[in-house]
Write an enzyme that holds these catalytic residues in place. Structure first.
Site, mmCIF file in Angstrom:
data_model
loop_
_atom_site.group_PDB
_atom_site.id
_atom_site.type_symbol
_atom_site.label_atom_id
_atom_site.label_comp_id
_atom_site.label_asym_id
_atom_site.label_seq_id
_atom_site.Cartn_x
_atom_site.Cartn_y
_atom_site.Cartn_z
ATOM 1 N NE ARG A 1 -3.300 8.750 10.256
ATOM 2 C CZ ARG A 1 -3.922 8.059 9.322
ATOM 3 N NH1 ARG A 1 -3.479 8.072 8.088
ATOM 4 N NH2 ARG A 1 -4.980 7.339 9.596
ATOM 5 C CG ASP B 1 -8.088 2.448 0.205
ATOM 6 O OD1 ASP B 1 -7.630 2.589 1.352
ATOM 7 O OD2 ASP B 1 -7.371 2.420 -0.806
ATOM 8 N NE ARG C 1 -0.460 -1.899 16.143
ATOM 9 C CZ ARG C 1 0.241 -1.693 17.232
ATOM 10 N NH1 ARG C 1 0.084 -2.484 18.295
ATOM 11 N NH2 ARG C 1 1.108 -0.702 17.313
ATOM 12 C CE1 TYR D 1 -5.501 0.262 5.689
ATOM 13 C CE2 TYR D 1 -3.438 -0.908 5.989
ATOM 14 C CZ TYR D 1 -4.159 0.267 6.010
ATOM 15 O OH TYR D 1 -3.527 1.429 6.360
ATOM 16 C CD GLU E 1 -4.595 8.957 13.276
ATOM 17 O OE1 GLU E 1 -3.979 7.971 12.832
ATOM 18 O OE2 GLU E 1 -5.453 9.569 12.640
ATOM 19 N NE ARG F 1 11.773 10.307 -6.824
ATOM 20 C CZ ARG F 1 11.392 11.452 -7.412
ATOM 21 N NH1 ARG F 1 10.117 11.796 -7.490
ATOM 22 N NH2 ARG F 1 12.314 12.249 -7.927
ATOM 23 N NE ARG G 1 -3.290 0.700 2.856
ATOM 24 C CZ ARG G 1 -4.506 1.123 2.532
ATOM 25 N NH1 ARG G 1 -5.334 0.303 1.955
ATOM 26 N NH2 ARG G 1 -4.882 2.352 2.798
#
Ligand SMILES: O=c1ccn([C@@H]2O[C@H](COP(=O)(O)OP(=O)(O)O[C@H]3O[C@@H]([C@H](O)CO)[C@H](O)[C@H]3O)[C@@H](O)[C@H]2O)c(=O)[nH]1
Length: 330
Positions: free
Chosen positions: A240, A310, A212, A308, A260, A141, A137
């Protein structure tokens, strides 16, 4: 047909609307005191705050974008994220602007600078043990100077907030808040859409699936230039910090900053991220096999499919599973 939907987060609310639109009698059961799951937002000191961390809706799927726009007027904008690294503050994903600040780096150097410390804090395990489903994920670059975190064709947030959007989505559908884990089982239904953690559906009989979680701290502070600062370092324990006044481009002097702190899900805090390691994938597969044998139940969403996903993938998953003509778990 009578359908019970368990959960009023994104998967549950979309499923409820999707089915109500097709003439089914839908009833929603929610354990929290509000709808919207982890997308829930609220107002604090005049600033719209995402209670469970930043949620920017982004998608390349026209049918998903069209569906969401039925319930909210979106402020279409991309959000830029910077990383606080030992070598300075740079845009993430690493792009030409980042390279101007710290010099152009090899993929290994970018990984070291932006991902190893952050990911180890976030997931609580050494980088080498983080599976590729997570590291995949991580944005690579990026050529050019576009500093938006996501590049999807459509992105933004509802001008009146996600909570209001969920309320609009659920309009006319009975929603029970603050429910006990098994309250929904007392209702006689032809079909169940289950969006909770799949192990809860089976009474955790095959073991507990781990997640988590995050501990959130909200403080009223001076407004910041940056919307989101990722702490890609070992100095600060939080991952973050988000200046929530940027959601609506609020011109305020004082804002709400949310920080967080990653932690384990302990049964009292909120399940945030499925853990695709430590025996959980194998445990999930057992539950999924059991789910396939359940008649008249559809399992959808991040918790029920232990993926996971989106936000737009959740909407697409619901549309596919409920619109695909089959009612059983897939
Ligand atoms: O600086 C960073 C950023 C990320 N990682 C690692 O990548 C994993 C995935 O990151 P991300 O998709 O950003 O994680 P999350 O699902 O929590 O993010 C959501 O929040 C917003 C975004 O932050 C903009 O507001 C986005 O819309 C969603 O994706 C992460 O778990 C890390 O392992 C990193 O190492 N360093």
């Amino acid at each position: 047909m009578k359908v019970v939907v368990v959960g009023s987060g994104l998967a549950g609310a979309v499923a409820a609307r999707f089915l109500a639109d097709r003439g089914h009698r839908v009833e929603v059961f929610e354990s929290r005191e509000h709808v919207g799951g982890n997308c829930y937002d609220r107002w604090q000191d005049g600033v719209m705050v995402h209670q469970y961390g930043p949620h920017c809706f982004h998608t390349d799927k026209p049918e998903v974008w069209e569906f969401m726009n039925r319930f909210a007027n979106f402020r279409e904008t991309g959000f830029c994220v910077v990383a606080n690294t030992p070598r300075g503050v740079i845009p993430v994903p690493f792009n030409d602007v980042s390279a101007e600040i710290v010099g152009d780096l090899s993929p290994e150097e970018i990984r070291e600078l932006l991902f190893v410390d952050y990911s180890e804090k976030h997931w609580g395990i050494p980088w080498a043990e983080i599976p590729s489903s997570i590291t995949g994920r991580v944005p690579k670059r990026r050529e050019g100077r576009d500093c938006r975190y996501h590049l999807d064709r459509w992105q933004g947030i509802p001008r009146e907030g996600f909570t209001r959007m969920f309320e609009a989505m659920l309009e006319g559908i009975p929603v029970h808040l603050g429910c006990g884990e098994d309250d929904w089982r007392e209702v006689k239904a032809d079909h169940v859409v289950f969006t909770g953690s799949i192990d809860d559906y089976f009474g955790r009989s095959l073991g507990t699936l781990e997640y988590r979680s995050l501990k959130f701290e909200y403080a009223t502070e001076a407004k910041r230039e940056h919307f989101q600062i990722n702490e890609c370092n070992r100095v600060n324990p939080w991952t973050r910090a988000v200046d929530h006044s940027h959601w609506l481009d609020q011109k305020v002097k004082r804002t709400v900053i949310g920080r967080e702190y990653p932690c384990e899900w302990d049964g009292r805090n909120v399940r945030m991220y499925p853990k695709p390691f430590g025996g959980n994938p194998e445990r999930f597969q057992k539950y999924w096999a059991a789910a396939k044998a359940e008649r008249d139940v559809t399992f959808v969403g991040r918790l029920a499919t232990y993926k996971y996903l989106d936000m737009d993938d959740v909407v697409a998953q619901v549309m596919l599973r409920l619109g695909g003509g089959r009612w059983s778990a897939r």
